[in-house]
Write a protein that holds these residues in place. Structure first.
Motif, mmCIF file in Angstrom:
data_model
loop_
_atom_site.group_PDB
_atom_site.id
_atom_site.type_symbol
_atom_site.label_atom_id
_atom_site.label_comp_id
_atom_site.label_asym_id
_atom_site.label_seq_id
_atom_site.Cartn_x
_atom_site.Cartn_y
_atom_site.Cartn_z
ATOM 1 N N VAL A 157 7.023 -2.634 -6.016
ATOM 2 C CA VAL A 157 7.135 -1.165 -6.197
ATOM 3 C C VAL A 157 6.115 -0.438 -5.519
ATOM 4 C CG1 VAL A 157 5.869 -1.281 -8.371
ATOM 5 C CG2 VAL A 157 7.503 0.571 -8.112
ATOM 6 N N GLN A 158 6.261 0.688 -5.106
ATOM 7 C CA GLN A 158 5.288 1.389 -4.585
ATOM 8 C C GLN A 158 4.429 2.024 -5.194
ATOM 9 O OE1 GLN A 158 7.510 4.543 -2.072
ATOM 10 N NE2 GLN A 158 7.451 3.283 -0.570
ATOM 11 N N GLY A 168 4.701 3.993 -8.859
ATOM 12 C CA GLY A 168 6.146 3.876 -9.497
ATOM 13 C C GLY A 168 5.989 3.041 -10.795
ATOM 14 N N SER A 169 6.871 2.650 -11.447
ATOM 15 C CA SER A 169 7.114 1.969 -12.803
ATOM 16 C C SER A 169 7.912 0.816 -12.821
ATOM 17 C CB SER A 169 7.660 3.202 -13.880
ATOM 18 O OG SER A 169 7.007 4.201 -13.956
ATOM 19 N N LEU A 170 7.481 -0.077 -13.660
ATOM 20 C CA LEU A 170 8.303 -1.424 -13.848
ATOM 21 C C LEU A 170 8.222 -1.426 -15.194
ATOM 22 C CD1 LEU A 170 7.294 -3.777 -11.169
ATOM 23 C CD2 LEU A 170 9.404 -2.869 -11.456
ATOM 24 N N ASN A 227 3.573 2.303 -15.862
ATOM 25 C CA ASN A 227 3.799 3.507 -15.122
ATOM 26 C C ASN A 227 2.473 3.730 -14.260
ATOM 27 O OD1 ASN A 227 6.222 4.013 -16.449
ATOM 28 N ND2 ASN A 227 5.153 5.198 -18.154
ATOM 29 N N THR A 269 -1.068 -5.512 -8.845
ATOM 30 C CA THR A 269 -0.650 -6.618 -8.355
ATOM 31 C C THR A 269 -1.314 -7.811 -8.958
ATOM 32 O OG1 THR A 269 -0.129 -5.371 -6.347
ATOM 33 C CG2 THR A 269 -0.292 -7.636 -6.177
ATOM 34 N N VAL A 281 4.224 -9.006 -10.222
ATOM 35 C CA VAL A 281 4.352 -7.572 -9.835
ATOM 36 C C VAL A 281 3.613 -7.359 -8.641
ATOM 37 C CG1 VAL A 281 3.605 -5.462 -10.819
ATOM 38 C CG2 VAL A 281 4.657 -7.140 -12.344
ATOM 39 N N VAL A 319 2.510 -4.134 -6.024
ATOM 40 C CA VAL A 319 2.562 -2.795 -5.912
ATOM 41 C C VAL A 319 1.975 -2.591 -4.389
ATOM 42 C CG1 VAL A 319 1.873 -0.479 -6.758
ATOM 43 C CG2 VAL A 319 1.782 -2.639 -8.300
#
Length: 120
Positions: free
Chosen positions: A12-13, A16-18, A82, A89, A116, A118
Motif C-alpha cells: 500500500v502507498q 493508505g489503509s489495510l 490507517n 513495513t 505489510v 508501505v
C-alpha cells in the motif's frame, strides 16, 4: 489444536489503509495481540485486546492510526491500520495468550505472519 491464521497484508502507498485479520481456532483465549518485525529489527508490540472485555492497548507509534477489534462470534481479531507510513513495513503476527501483555514471550501461540509493505 490451536491455530492462528493471519490475512490481509499487502502493498500500500503511504497514507493508505489495510485491515489485517487473525482467525483463531481450537479454543478461545483471554487475550490476543498483534506484533510486527521489520527486517533487521527485533519483534515489537503493536496492539492487544482482551477477548471478553474488549480492553485495548497500543504501542505509542501506532496510537491514533491503528485500531484493534474482535468478533467473538467468528473468533476473529482485526487490526485496522490507517495513515500507514513506510516505517510500518514489517511482517505482522497475531498471538494468543492468557493475560493482557505487551511482551511477546507472554503469548502462547503465534500465527505465521502476513507481510505489510508501505511504499513512500
Amino acid at each position: 489444536q490451536v491455530q492462528l491464521v493471519e490475512s490481509g497484508g499487502g502493498l500500500v502507498q503511504a497514507g493508505g489503509s489495510l485491515r489485517l485479520s487473525c482467525a483463531a481456532s481450537g479454543r478461545t483465549f483471554r487475550n490476543m495481540g498483534w506484533f510486527r518485525q521489520a527486517p533487521g529489527k527485533e519483534r515489537e508490540f503493536v496492539a492487544t485486546i482482551t477477548w471478553s472485555g474488549g480492553s485495548t492497548d497500543y504501542a505509542d507509534s501506532v496510537k491514533g492510526r491503528f485500531t484493534v477489534s474482535r468478533d467473538n462470534a467468528k473468533n476473529i481479531v482485526y487490526l485496522q491500520m490507517n495513515s500507514l507510513k513506510p516505517e510500518d513495513t514489517a511482517v505482522y503476527y497475531c498471538a494468543a495468550g492468557y493475560a493482557p501483555s505487551v511482551k511477546g514471550y507472554e503469548y502462547r501461540y503465534w500465527g505465521q505472519g502476513t507481510q505489510v509493505t508501505v511504499s513512500s
